[in-house]
Design a protein around this motif. Structure first.
Motif, PDB file in Angstrom:
ATOM      1  N   VAL A   4       0.862  -1.197   0.000  1.00 56.61           N
ATOM      2  CA  VAL A   4       0.000   0.000   0.000  1.00 56.61           C
ATOM      3  C   VAL A   4       0.901   1.252   0.000  1.00 56.61           C
ATOM      4  O   VAL A   4       0.632   2.228  -0.710  1.00 56.61           O
ATOM      5  CB  VAL A   4      -0.955   0.002   1.215  1.00 56.61           C
ATOM      6  N   GLY A   5       1.998   1.179   0.755  1.00 64.27           N
ATOM      7  CA  GLY A   5       2.946   2.301   0.767  1.00 64.27           C
ATOM      8  C   GLY A   5       3.538   2.532  -0.624  1.00 64.27           C
ATOM      9  O   GLY A   5       3.685   3.687  -1.058  1.00 64.27           O
ATOM     10  N   GLN A   6       3.849   1.438  -1.346  1.00 67.66           N
ATOM     11  CA  GLN A   6       4.366   1.581  -2.717  1.00 67.66           C
ATOM     12  C   GLN A   6       3.331   2.274  -3.599  1.00 67.66           C
ATOM     13  O   GLN A   6       3.654   3.170  -4.380  1.00 67.66           O
ATOM     14  CB  GLN A   6       4.683   0.202  -3.317  1.00 67.66           C
ATOM     15  N   LEU A   7       2.075   1.829  -3.469  1.00 62.49           N
ATOM     16  CA  LEU A   7       1.013   2.448  -4.277  1.00 62.49           C
ATOM     17  C   LEU A   7       0.827   3.922  -3.917  1.00 62.49           C
ATOM     18  O   LEU A   7       0.580   4.764  -4.777  1.00 62.49           O
ATOM     19  CB  LEU A   7      -0.313   1.702  -4.081  1.00 62.49           C
TER      20      LEU A   7
ATOM     21  N   ILE B  86      -6.914   4.499  -2.862  1.00 63.38           N
ATOM     22  CA  ILE B  86      -6.450   3.128  -2.632  1.00 63.38           C
ATOM     23  C   ILE B  86      -7.436   2.483  -1.659  1.00 63.38           C
ATOM     24  O   ILE B  86      -7.629   2.970  -0.532  1.00 63.38           O
ATOM     25  CB  ILE B  86      -5.029   3.095  -2.022  1.00 63.38           C
ATOM     26  N   SER B  87      -8.059   1.387  -2.085  1.00 63.19           N
ATOM     27  CA  SER B  87      -9.105   0.751  -1.293  1.00 63.19           C
ATOM     28  C   SER B  87      -8.800  -0.736  -1.151  1.00 63.19           C
ATOM     29  O   SER B  87      -7.921  -1.263  -1.832  1.00 63.19           O
ATOM     30  CB  SER B  87     -10.461   0.903  -1.987  1.00 63.19           C
ATOM     31  N   MET B  88      -9.572  -1.383  -0.279  1.00 59.16           N
ATOM     32  CA  MET B  88      -9.380  -2.820  -0.079  1.00 59.16           C
ATOM     33  C   MET B  88     -10.736  -3.455   0.227  1.00 59.16           C
ATOM     34  O   MET B  88     -11.623  -2.806   0.789  1.00 59.16           O
ATOM     35  CB  MET B  88      -8.419  -3.041   1.091  1.00 59.16           C
ATOM     36  N   THR B  89     -10.886  -4.722  -0.151  1.00 61.42           N
ATOM     37  CA  THR B  89     -12.042  -5.503   0.279  1.00 61.42           C
ATOM     38  C   THR B  89     -11.511  -6.658   1.110  1.00 61.42           C
ATOM     39  O   THR B  89     -10.610  -7.371   0.678  1.00 61.42           O
ATOM     40  CB  THR B  89     -12.834  -6.040  -0.940  1.00 61.42           C
ATOM     41  N   SER B  90     -12.062  -6.833   2.309  1.00 58.34           N
ATOM     42  CA  SER B  90     -11.499  -7.816   3.255  1.00 58.34           C
ATOM     43  C   SER B  90     -12.628  -8.467   4.045  1.00 58.34           C
ATOM     44  O   SER B  90     -13.712  -7.885   4.191  1.00 58.34           O
ATOM     45  CB  SER B  90     -10.567  -7.085   4.227  1.00 58.34           C
ATOM     46  N   ASN B  91     -12.365  -9.660   4.556  1.00 56.27           N
ATOM     47  CA  ASN B  91     -13.359 -10.259   5.457  1.00 56.27           C
ATOM     48  C   ASN B  91     -13.227  -9.689   6.871  1.00 56.27           C
ATOM     49  O   ASN B  91     -13.992 -10.086   7.753  1.00 56.27           O
ATOM     50  CB  ASN B  91     -13.292 -11.789   5.448  1.00 56.27           C
ATOM     51  N   GLY B  92     -12.283  -8.816   7.085  1.00 57.70           N
ATOM     52  CA  GLY B  92     -12.216  -8.057   8.331  1.00 57.70           C
ATOM     53  C   GLY B  92     -11.369  -8.677   9.428  1.00 57.70           C
ATOM     54  O   GLY B  92     -10.837  -7.956  10.282  1.00 57.70           O
ATOM     55  N   VAL B  93     -11.219  -9.989   9.415  1.00 56.70           N
ATOM     56  CA  VAL B  93     -10.553 -10.649  10.546  1.00 56.70           C
ATOM     57  C   VAL B  93      -9.125 -10.130  10.771  1.00 56.70           C
ATOM     58  O   VAL B  93      -8.752  -9.794  11.902  1.00 56.70           O
ATOM     59  CB  VAL B  93     -10.557 -12.190  10.371  1.00 56.70           C
ATOM     60  N   PRO B  94      -8.305 -10.026   9.707  1.00 52.40           N
ATOM     61  CA  PRO B  94      -6.914  -9.616   9.952  1.00 52.40           C
ATOM     62  C   PRO B  94      -6.754  -8.138  10.319  1.00 52.40           C
ATOM     63  O   PRO B  94      -5.645  -7.703  10.641  1.00 52.40           O
ATOM     64  CB  PRO B  94      -6.211  -9.892   8.606  1.00 52.40           C
ATOM     65  N   LEU B  95      -7.855  -7.384  10.311  1.00 50.39           N
ATOM     66  CA  LEU B  95      -7.719  -5.945  10.541  1.00 50.39           C
ATOM     67  C   LEU B  95      -7.310  -5.603  11.961  1.00 50.39           C
ATOM     68  O   LEU B  95      -6.732  -4.546  12.214  1.00 50.39           O
ATOM     69  CB  LEU B  95      -9.029  -5.229  10.199  1.00 50.39           C
ATOM     70  N   ARG B  96      -7.617  -6.507  12.893  1.00 49.14           N
ATOM     71  CA  ARG B  96      -7.200  -6.226  14.276  1.00 49.14           C
ATOM     72  C   ARG B  96      -5.709  -5.957  14.324  1.00 49.14           C
ATOM     73  O   ARG B  96      -5.238  -5.105  15.031  1.00 49.14           O
ATOM     74  CB  ARG B  96      -7.528  -7.423  15.181  1.00 49.14           C
ATOM     75  N   ARG B  97      -4.958  -6.721  13.510  1.00 47.87           N
ATOM     76  CA  ARG B  97      -3.504  -6.549  13.531  1.00 47.87           C
ATOM     77  C   ARG B  97      -3.031  -5.506  12.528  1.00 47.87           C
ATOM     78  O   ARG B  97      -1.981  -4.906  12.714  1.00 47.87           O
ATOM     79  CB  ARG B  97      -2.819  -7.889  13.210  1.00 47.87           C
ATOM     80  N   HIS B  98      -3.783  -5.291  11.439  1.00 48.32           N
ATOM     81  CA  HIS B  98      -3.212  -4.529  10.328  1.00 48.32           C
ATOM     82  C   HIS B  98      -3.833  -3.160  10.069  1.00 48.32           C
ATOM     83  O   HIS B  98      -3.278  -2.386   9.282  1.00 48.32           O
ATOM     84  CB  HIS B  98      -3.318  -5.353   9.042  1.00 48.32           C
TER      85      HIS B  98
ATOM     86  N   ALA C  95      -1.768   4.064   8.005  1.00 51.06           N
ATOM     87  CA  ALA C  95      -0.538   4.872   7.991  1.00 51.06           C
ATOM     88  C   ALA C  95       0.155   4.782   6.628  1.00 51.06           C
ATOM     89  O   ALA C  95       0.789   5.739   6.172  1.00 51.06           O
ATOM     90  CB  ALA C  95       0.408   4.392   9.098  1.00 51.06           C
ATOM     91  N   ALA C  96       0.005   3.634   5.957  1.00 55.57           N
ATOM     92  CA  ALA C  96       0.677   3.447   4.662  1.00 55.57           C
ATOM     93  C   ALA C  96      -0.042   4.170   3.529  1.00 55.57           C
ATOM     94  O   ALA C  96       0.511   4.344   2.447  1.00 55.57           O
ATOM     95  CB  ALA C  96       0.772   1.952   4.348  1.00 55.57           C
ATOM     96  N   GLY C  97      -1.321   4.563   3.770  1.00 56.02           N
ATOM     97  CA  GLY C  97      -2.016   5.328   2.733  1.00 56.02           C
ATOM     98  C   GLY C  97      -3.327   4.726   2.256  1.00 56.02           C
ATOM     99  O   GLY C  97      -3.944   5.247   1.319  1.00 56.02           O
ATOM    100  N   LEU C  98      -3.774   3.621   2.888  1.00 58.41           N
ATOM    101  CA  LEU C  98      -5.080   3.067   2.476  1.00 58.41           C
ATOM    102  C   LEU C  98      -6.176   4.075   2.821  1.00 58.41           C
ATOM    103  O   LEU C  98      -6.197   4.626   3.923  1.00 58.41           O
ATOM    104  CB  LEU C  98      -5.347   1.736   3.209  1.00 58.41           C
ATOM    105  N   ASP C  99      -7.077   4.324   1.868  1.00 58.34           N
ATOM    106  CA  ASP C  99      -8.146   5.294   2.116  1.00 58.34           C
ATOM    107  C   ASP C  99      -9.356   4.647   2.758  1.00 58.34           C
ATOM    108  O   ASP C  99      -9.944   5.205   3.680  1.00 58.34           O
ATOM    109  CB  ASP C  99      -8.589   5.937   0.787  1.00 58.34           C
TER     110      ASP C  99
END
Ligand code: SAM
Ligand code: SF4
Length: 339
Positions: A95-98, A109-121, A127-131
């Motif tokens: 995401v930082g590269q993008l 910059i967007s993402m589609t996720s099932n949400g589970v890993p977001l607790r950690r990420h 901070a890297a720039g995901l909107d």
């Protein structure tokens, strides 16, 4: 011969990225991996065989492809998807590269996720720039949620939603509606999302599941979704835009979307193009064919060459769902293509 294999004319060599039906593209979806921690029955095979790692595009290759799409082809939005995109290590770094491509024309910059890993990420991604992030949540009932996702724990998704909110990410929720699974969730899920103040979009079940379980009667059409809600709330349609969802105003204020790919496709205004984790271009979710971008990329193709390959692939894009209603035979299903 079908129209799909006899494209008329040639794509323009410069200017906006267009298909032969004069639809221009400005959104790119990158599927980072086919792997996932869930086994949603409407998406994933029961025993998936994951793609070998060496076949996946590296983040450097994805960055090169993105750069060509942005600087030469007018793409200004990128969405990262999968599989579960956050199952791949190093996504925040990517995401930082993008983020470094914004000065070249990338706006979102967007993402589609099932949400589970977001607790950690979530914090690192922000901070890297995901909107913004779309998080899938098909039920607010833990047991139904478990059944639909093949063992997923609702609490872990709710924790991911909180983490995304705390990180300041823009957020929407997605729920696939399947008759016999979760049509009774339409009202409670909407009421819960309204209470949370997060926009929700219902998605009609599409014939792209890996297990062959799709049947027309399992699709809960947009009309029925709205009728069910209207029994409890005031629901008012808003004019359709170029967005894939039709939006409704619930109780005068809350914005609810329905993506009705089956009952009311938005193909006539589709502005997306997809690149899979193994570097194939799919101009449409329902396209039976793909175009290989990885081989030229690894064989030292110039940016001119890559642009030529991409323009050709997009030009050959078919009309969309209406042209292929029903199952599409191809080597990839939803978890590989990225929704
Ligand atoms: N793992 C992430 C997630 O679940 O959000 C991203 C990938 S998933 C393939 C992207 C979206 O496609 C999700 O919102 C998912 O619900 C949706 N999806 C998967 N299979 C589908 C199907 N057969 N019909 C409609 N939507 C589907
Ligand atoms: Fe995984 Fe998303 Fe497919 Fe569910 S919909 S199996 S979370 S990729």
């Amino acid at each position: 011969m079908s129209e799909l294999v006899t494209p008329q004319g040639f794509p323009p060599a410069t200017g906006p990225l267009v298909d032969r039906f004069e639809r221009s593209k400005h959104k790119l979806r990158l599927s980072l991996t086919d792997r996932c921690n869930f086994r949603c029955h409407y998406c994933m095979p029961e025993d998936p065989e994951w793609l070998p790692r060496e076949q996946l595009l590296s983040f450097e290759e994805f960055e090169r492809v993105s750069r060509v799409f942005i600087t030469r082809l007018g793409i200004d939005r990128i969405r990262l998807t999968g599989g579960e995109p956050l199952m791949r290590r190093g996504v925040s770094g990517f995401v930082g590269q993008l983020n470094g491509l914004r000065e070249l024309g990338l706006e979102r910059i967007s993402m589609t996720s099932n949400g589970v890993p977001l607790r950690r990420h979530a914090a690192d991604l922000a901070a890297a720039g995901l909107d913004d992030i779309n998080i899938s949540i098909d039920s607010i009932d833990p047991e139904r949620f478990r059944r639909m996702t093949g063992g997923g724990e609702l609490d872990t998704v709710l924790a991911g939603i909180r983490a995304a909110r705390n990180a300041g990410l823009g957020m929407k929720l997605n729920a696939v509606v399947i008759r016999g699974d979760n049509e009774d969730d339409i009202v409670p899920l909407t009421e819960w999302a309204m209470g949370e103040g997060v926009p929700l979009r219902f998605i009609e079940f599409m014939p792209l599941d890996a297990r062959g379980g799709w049947q027309p009667q399992r699709v809960v059409p947009e009309r029925e979704i709205i009728d069910r809600l209207a029994e409890r709330h005031s629901v008012e349609a808003t004019p359709r835009t170029r967005e894939p969802a039709t939006y409704y105003r619930v109780d005068g204020a809350y914005s609810l979307g329905v993506i009705s790919t089956v009952s009311n496709p938005f193909c006539a205004t589709c502005d997306r193009v997809r690149v899979t984790a193994t570097g194939e271009i799919y101009p449409c979710l329902f396209s039976p064919m793909n175009t290989d971008l990885k081989t030229p990329l690894r064989d030292g193709a110039s940016d001119d060459d890559l642009e030529h390959v991409i323009r050709g692939a997009v030009w050959r894009k078919g009309k969309g769902f209406a042209e292929s209603a029903g199952y599409v035979q191809r080597a990839i299903t939803m978890h590989g293509l990225g929704g």
